[in-house]
Design an enzyme around this catalytic site. Structure first.
Site, PDB file in Angstrom:
ATOM      1  N   GLU A  45       0.889  -1.282   0.080  1.00  0.00           N
ATOM      2  CA  GLU A  45      -0.048  -0.068  -0.155  1.00  0.00           C
ATOM      3  C   GLU A  45       0.928   1.351   0.126  1.00  0.00           C
ATOM      4  OE1 GLU A  45      -2.972   0.208  -0.669  1.00  0.00           O
ATOM      5  OE2 GLU A  45      -3.360  -1.742  -0.524  1.00  0.00           O
ATOM      6  N   TYR A 128      -5.886   6.104   4.774  1.00  0.00           N
ATOM      7  CA  TYR A 128      -6.073   4.943   3.909  1.00  0.00           C
ATOM      8  C   TYR A 128      -5.361   4.009   4.060  1.00  0.00           C
ATOM      9  CZ  TYR A 128      -5.669   2.549  -0.220  1.00  0.00           C
ATOM     10  OH  TYR A 128      -5.455   1.309  -1.301  1.00  0.00           O
ATOM     11  N   ASP A 146      -9.360   4.641  -2.091  1.00  0.00           N
ATOM     12  CA  ASP A 146      -8.539   5.036  -2.911  1.00  0.00           C
ATOM     13  C   ASP A 146      -9.083   5.687  -4.203  1.00  0.00           C
ATOM     14  OD1 ASP A 146      -9.260   2.963  -4.719  1.00  0.00           O
ATOM     15  OD2 ASP A 146      -7.358   2.276  -4.944  1.00  0.00           O
TER      16      ASP A 146
END
Ligand code: SF4
Length: 344
Positions: A45, A128, A146
């Site tokens: 990520e 996030y 996202d």
């Protein structure tokens, strides 16, 4: 949207995901009982912010082979991690990656915390990433939003407000789908749909499992979503980079200051980057101009003129590095300038 409509869309997308999930190096298969390693999810990520899966995959392999666990990464030398990150861009993330790994190793005995709230306390882990790791690695229901998810939501609900102002609303809409049923697969299914079907310029609505409930599809112009505020033009800057070669296959590099753009990375010796940078070669030498490369950063674009000379330096700040190794270790902007200098 009614709860029954949300449930129908969720079921349709998860069915689609069971057949169409992308195979990615940091993933387990849809519905697989074994949880994905949080270290791998977290690293992927961080790498995928601002980078495509295709570009990130070789870096992911290299990092996880060299540092298979978060404790291995925590024990790594800063310079090795920064050099391995070269080419991925947004170098503050590499520094945060290392700082976070050390926090997990020291404060959590090398075990990632398993809630969104605790993950948020880790260095460099924003809303996030915390949501993504909590959902994907630990199976927690979390609202993972996202760019792909924002695009799908803006189209599903035909949100007329422009981004970035619309972001809170898009997040609220995505939140309606969060459930404790397959919480790990759901965000990945949405991301895959955004990457493969609900594509930015040419959505493949005829292949989309959500078309039956998609307002933008029914309106007829889904590609016009998300609506975007006009971008202001990027400022332009100039700079000089000096490639000093020792005639034995090595080039002079310096470590950039820890704070600021490309902080802590290796770089060529150079001027400031401004509208009128001073041309001031760092060493006496027979410098000649090798050409100019362009590089676009988030906030400005840069024309960097490469100069090359052969000579020596006794400056203690200089790091002499084999030219091939330098090309592999430098951030992209300096790699391009060095390539230009070496080709001259
Ligand atoms: Fe995107 Fe088209 Fe699917 Fe709507 S129907 S979610 S616009 S691909």
């Amino acid at each position: 949207m009614k709860a029954s409509e949300i449930a129908a869309l969720r079921a349709a997308l998860l069915d689609w995901y069971d057949v169409n999930a992308r195979s990615l190096p940091w993933r387990t298969e849809p519905g697989e009982a074994t949880r994905t390693d949080p270290y791998r999810v977290w690293m992927s990520e961080v790498m995928l912010q601002q980078t495509t899966t295709v570009h990130a995959a070789p870096y992911f392999h290299a990092f996880t082979e060299r540092w298979p666990t978060v404790s291995d990464l925590a024990a790594a030398e800063d310079a090795d991690v920064m050099a391995a990150w070269a080419g991925l861009g947004y170098y503050a993330r590499a520094r945060n990656l290392l700082a976070c790994a050390r926090m997990v190793a020291q404060d959590y005995d090398g075990v990632f915390p398993d809630t969104e709230e605790a993950l948020l306390k880790l260095k460099g882990v924003g809303a996030y990433t915390a949501a993504a790791v909590a959902a994907i690695a630990f199976g927690r229901p979390a609202n993972v939003v996202d760019g792909n998810v924002e695009r799908v939501m803006s189209r599903l609900f035909a949100v007329k407000q422009e981004v970035p102002a619309a972001r809170p609303e898009l997040k609220r809409l995505a939140g309606m789908f969060v459930s404790d049923h397959r919480p790990s697969d759901w965000p990945q299914a949405l991301m895959d749909l955004g990457a493969r079907v609900c594509r930015p310029k040419s959505p493949l609505c005829e292949q989309c499992p959500l078309s039956f409930g998609c307002v933008a599809f029914k309106e007829g112009e889904p590609q016009t979503y998300p609506r975007k505020a006009k971008k202001t033009e990027r400022p332009h800057r100039l700079g000089h980079a000096f490639a000093l070669r020792d005639g034995k296959g090595r080039v002079a590099l310096v470590k950039r200051p820890d704070n600021g753009l490309l902080g802590g990375m290796l770089g060529l010796i150079g001027s400031d980057w401004s509208t009128a940078p001073a041309y001031a070669p760092p060493f006496e030498g027979d410098w000649f101009e090798a050409g100019t490369i362009n590089h676009v950063f988030t906030h400005f674009s840069l024309d960097l003129t490469a100069h090359v000379a052969t000579g020596t330096s006794d400056d203690p700040a200089v790091i002499w590095m084999d030219e091939a190794e330098a090309l592999a270790s430098l951030p992209t902007v300096f790699r391009k300038a060095l390539e230009r200098a070496l080709a001259a």
